[in-house]
Write a protein that holds these residues in place. Sequence first.
Motif, short mmCIF file in Angstrom:
data_model
loop_
_atom_site.label_atom_id
_atom_site.label_comp_id
_atom_site.label_asym_id
_atom_site.label_seq_id
_atom_site.Cartn_x
_atom_site.Cartn_y
_atom_site.Cartn_z
N PHE A 1 38.31 -78.52 -26.05
CA PHE A 1 39.10 -77.31 -26.28
C PHE A 1 38.30 -76.03 -26.05
CE2 PHE A 1 41.18 -80.22 -29.58
CZ PHE A 1 42.04 -80.76 -28.63
N GLU B 1 37.87 -74.09 -23.40
CA GLU B 1 38.59 -73.05 -22.66
C GLU B 1 39.63 -72.35 -23.54
OE1 GLU B 1 40.25 -74.66 -19.14
OE2 GLU B 1 38.33 -75.29 -18.28
N GLU B 2 40.37 -73.16 -24.31
CA GLU B 2 41.40 -72.58 -25.17
C GLU B 2 40.79 -71.78 -26.30
OE1 GLU B 2 43.08 -75.41 -22.62
OE2 GLU B 2 41.44 -75.70 -24.04
N ASP B 3 39.61 -72.19 -26.75
CA ASP B 3 38.94 -71.47 -27.83
C ASP B 3 38.54 -70.07 -27.37
OD1 ASP B 3 37.76 -71.24 -30.43
OD2 ASP B 3 35.80 -71.51 -29.48
N SER C 1 40.00 -68.41 -24.59
CA SER C 1 41.15 -67.64 -24.13
C SER C 1 42.18 -67.39 -25.22
CB SER C 1 41.82 -68.36 -22.96
OG SER C 1 42.33 -69.62 -23.37
N GLY C 2 42.20 -68.25 -26.26
CA GLY C 2 43.17 -68.11 -27.33
C GLY C 2 44.53 -68.69 -26.98
N GLU C 3 44.63 -69.41 -25.86
CA GLU C 3 45.90 -70.00 -25.44
C GLU C 3 46.16 -71.31 -26.19
OE1 GLU C 3 45.70 -70.50 -21.26
OE2 GLU C 3 45.67 -68.35 -20.81
N ASP C 4 47.41 -71.77 -26.13
CA ASP C 4 47.78 -73.03 -26.77
C ASP C 4 47.14 -74.20 -26.03
OD1 ASP C 4 49.34 -71.66 -28.58
OD2 ASP C 4 51.18 -71.87 -27.40
N VAL C 5 46.82 -75.23 -26.81
CA VAL C 5 46.20 -76.42 -26.23
C VAL C 5 47.25 -77.25 -25.50
CG1 VAL C 5 44.92 -78.53 -26.71
CG2 VAL C 5 44.48 -76.46 -28.05
N PRO C 6 47.02 -77.62 -24.24
CA PRO C 6 47.99 -78.45 -23.50
C PRO C 6 48.14 -79.83 -24.14
CG PRO C 6 46.40 -77.43 -22.02
CD PRO C 6 45.89 -77.21 -23.40
N LYS D 1 45.57 -82.60 -23.17
CA LYS D 1 44.27 -82.64 -23.85
C LYS D 1 44.39 -83.31 -25.23
CE LYS D 1 41.85 -78.83 -21.60
NZ LYS D 1 41.00 -77.62 -21.81
#
Length: 338
Positions: free
Chosen positions: A294, A296-298, A300-305, A308
């Motif tokens: 995680f 990248e999401e950490d 960018s702050g985006e939701d985890v797909p 993943k």
Amino acid sequence: GAVLTGSSPTSEVRPADLKTILLKRIKDFYALFGQDESALNEASTETVQLETATAALTLLEHLHEKITYRGSASQSGAPQKPAKDEDPHTESDPSLVGTRDLALIRTLMSIVFKWAIEPLVQRIVSAIPSTSALHITKGRRFIDLTGLPHEYSTLSSMTTKLLALPLSSGLASPITQSAVSATLLNQHLSDLLHPCIILGWLPKSLSSDSMQTVDAIRPQVMYLLSRYVVSTVERPAMADGARRLPVSTAISALGKVLSKSSASLPYARKACTHILSRQLLRPEGIRGLCESVFAEEDISGEDVPLEKLEHIARLLGTIPSGIKPEVCTMCVCRWGWY
């Protein structure tokens, strides 16, 4: 080193083609040691690149020996003392390694992997039989096996030498610290694990007299991933002079190995998955897995797909061979709370 990488100042006009440039560098390099490499004149560009990488590795070994931090503690916790015939004033100090020195070490290390390890691995992997779908869909291939035993031997030798840099003191001692070993482990861990798994976990059924399994690599890899490693080139502040390799770093490196072409080899994928599962049983293994997946999401702050999350679930549901299911479940539940 500057002669080999072409970073030394010169007023000469450089030739346009890569082979001529490398030939001049390699000849100038060996001329410093009184050796003649005129036989390389008729060699291919790939051969000259391999020779350059071999020379780069030799230089890295020499640098590692000279700048190894001897102030690190032994397993008993006591600082190591210089040998009787060693000048105590020549003890290596990592702070003396400057920015240009580090840049040179990084360049030499990149040459080793780009011009030696990677092409050799690619050729060896292509020659090892595989029944994976990847190979089947590409249809029948004709592989030139000429020179393969020599290339396998060269890859084994260079991989063993690279692995020996952080393990030069043996498996009973802490990881050897220097700017060279730090560069190897911090920037090329996955590149190092890639040939290690191919060579060290090669099944006996696929090995031969000219392509033998390098059994010594397996315990070295497992020790390297579970013991202490240097993470910086500065003088360490901890009593034992090192830090434990973060689980997330090991998991990320193993994930990169799985994504490479060697993953088409069933035994390589199985070995890599087994080592990866072992990392999850370490303290902070679950957290390390999440940090790796995680990342990248950490940032960018985006939701985890969803993909993943499913990947995490599959990994946690995989029981390593040789481990009882109840023991694996207990470890996952225990470390998952931290």
